[in-house]
Design an enzyme around this catalytic site. Sequence first.
Site, mmCIF file in Angstrom:
data_model
loop_
_atom_site.group_PDB
_atom_site.id
_atom_site.type_symbol
_atom_site.label_atom_id
_atom_site.label_comp_id
_atom_site.label_asym_id
_atom_site.label_seq_id
_atom_site.Cartn_x
_atom_site.Cartn_y
_atom_site.Cartn_z
ATOM 1 N N ARG A 86 0.835 -1.217 0.000
ATOM 2 C CA ARG A 86 0.000 0.000 0.000
ATOM 3 C C ARG A 86 0.861 1.254 0.000
ATOM 4 N NH1 ARG A 86 -4.491 0.256 4.611
ATOM 5 N NH2 ARG A 86 -2.687 0.858 5.860
ATOM 6 N N LYS A 189 -2.802 6.240 1.268
ATOM 7 C CA LYS A 189 -2.549 6.736 2.620
ATOM 8 C C LYS A 189 -1.572 7.907 2.539
ATOM 9 C CE LYS A 189 -2.167 4.767 7.254
ATOM 10 N NZ LYS A 189 -3.416 5.321 7.758
ATOM 11 N N GLU A 225 -16.240 6.221 4.515
ATOM 12 C CA GLU A 225 -15.538 5.710 5.703
ATOM 13 C C GLU A 225 -15.498 6.767 6.788
ATOM 14 O OE1 GLU A 225 -11.297 4.979 5.387
ATOM 15 O OE2 GLU A 225 -11.137 6.345 3.692
HETATM 16 N N1 PLP Z 1 -9.249 4.445 6.757
HETATM 17 C C1 PLP Z 1 -8.419 5.426 7.106
HETATM 18 C C2 PLP Z 1 -8.720 6.796 6.622
HETATM 19 C C3 PLP Z 1 -7.303 5.144 7.909
HETATM 20 O O1 PLP Z 1 -6.473 6.114 8.273
HETATM 21 C C4 PLP Z 1 -7.069 3.830 8.328
HETATM 22 C C5 PLP Z 1 -5.897 3.500 9.129
HETATM 23 O O2 PLP Z 1 -4.905 3.046 8.669
HETATM 24 C C6 PLP Z 1 -7.963 2.829 7.932
HETATM 25 C C7 PLP Z 1 -9.048 3.171 7.157
HETATM 26 C C8 PLP Z 1 -7.744 1.409 8.348
HETATM 27 O O3 PLP Z 1 -6.752 0.798 7.585
HETATM 28 P P1 PLP Z 1 -5.890 -0.395 8.195
HETATM 29 O O4 PLP Z 1 -6.861 -1.411 8.641
HETATM 30 O O5 PLP Z 1 -5.056 -0.863 7.065
HETATM 31 O O6 PLP Z 1 -5.115 0.180 9.314
HETATM 32 C C1 COI Z 2 -3.932 3.636 11.562
HETATM 33 O O1 COI Z 2 -4.956 3.082 11.980
HETATM 34 O O2 COI Z 2 -2.863 3.031 11.483
HETATM 35 C C2 COI Z 2 -3.928 5.022 11.111
HETATM 36 O O3 COI Z 2 -3.028 5.385 10.420
HETATM 37 C C3 COI Z 2 -4.973 5.955 11.522
HETATM 38 C C4 COI Z 2 -4.352 7.220 12.049
HETATM 39 C C5 COI Z 2 -5.280 8.367 11.878
HETATM 40 C C6 COI Z 2 -3.927 7.053 13.464
#
Ligand code: PLP
Ligand code: COI
Length: 348
Positions: A86, A189, A225
């Site tokens: 990612r 991200k 989201e």
């Molecule tokens: N959506 C956003 C905007 C996020 O910042 C995060 C955190 O990483 C997620 C979703 C969840 O992604 P993940 O499960 O890969 O941490």
């Molecule tokens: C995460 O869940 O890893 C994120 O990056 C979310 C962040 C806003 C703390």
Amino acid sequence: MDAKVNKQQLNWAELGFQYHRTDYRFCARHVSGSWNQGELIESEIIQAHEGAPALHYAQQCFEGLKAQTAVDGRVLLFRPDLNSERMNMAASRLLMPEVPRALFMLAVEETVRANYSWIPPYGSGASLYIRPMLIGVGENLGLRPAQQFEFRVFVSPVGPYYKTDGMAVISLAVSELDRAAPNGTGSYKVGANYAGGLLATRKAQEKGADEALFLDSAEGRYIDEAGSANIVIAMKDGAFITPNSNAILPSITRKSLMVIAREQLHLKTEERDIDLRAEISEFEEAAACGTAAVLAPVGRILVDQQWHSIYEDGQTVGPIMQELYDRLVGIQIGELSDAFGWCHEIKI
Ligand code: PLP
Ligand code: COI
């Protein structure tokens, strides 16, 4: 102190989701078209040129993952290959050099190992949050990509993202501000998405919610989201659904929960458009999910100035989200068998 034996004297169970300085971070530089080998350093301060594109034009991206101490003492990462993938999607989108998977893994592993004393112990409920980041540095003024880049990984022991114990029930308020356009950068991200979301979070909190809930920016109708997490929903008809949107971050937690829901809970899973106003009365359970959030049940949603309760008053969490939480966390901390091969051990 022998970093590999002694743990820091922290009140692990009281930790929130805050930056806590640890001893080492990993830093690699991309100059003249190639990465150097990188090294562990002690300073948490980044020296950057005042013209750095990361500072002016948000040419930067980051990742988030956790190291946890398993029941048998091993140190486990959860699907770090997907974080590497990612990060490289975001790097390509922002015209930054990809970080080779081997460099990404080396940096993560070295940083965790070097900060062994900061990894919260098994059973504390806390974990070591790992923040890889890639930034455009060097001197620049016009709108063009940087000529030099820094890849850095730092870690911080953290507790729960929302509240203190177990699975806190959170509330969301629909945001009138958009987070991401359909063909924009919502699925990457990148820091710019989060800067734009700060005001939305502030407004949601002023309305008494924990987080903003973003709907699709084209019609303001379908769930995208939350500010820092994806959304999953158990419907009254037994389906387990999540939005099908190209404007949301493809959450690794969500991807894993969908597999657990399908393969282990035998639910009918589907990624599809979810029309919030038309379907909210059919929600049996809802939750926000992510690395930081883990799986946080959503108890109430503020839509068009009206609060909608999903759980009955006083209910803390429904059975499906509880089961999913237990299975996900159980796999992550080695209490349940790693049936899907998701855990990556860091040999200390
Ligand atoms: N959506 C956003 C905007 C996020 O910042 C995060 C955190 O990483 C997620 C979703 C969840 O992604 P993940 O499960 O890969 O941490
Ligand atoms: C995460 O869940 O890893 C994120 O990056 C979310 C962040 C806003 C703390």
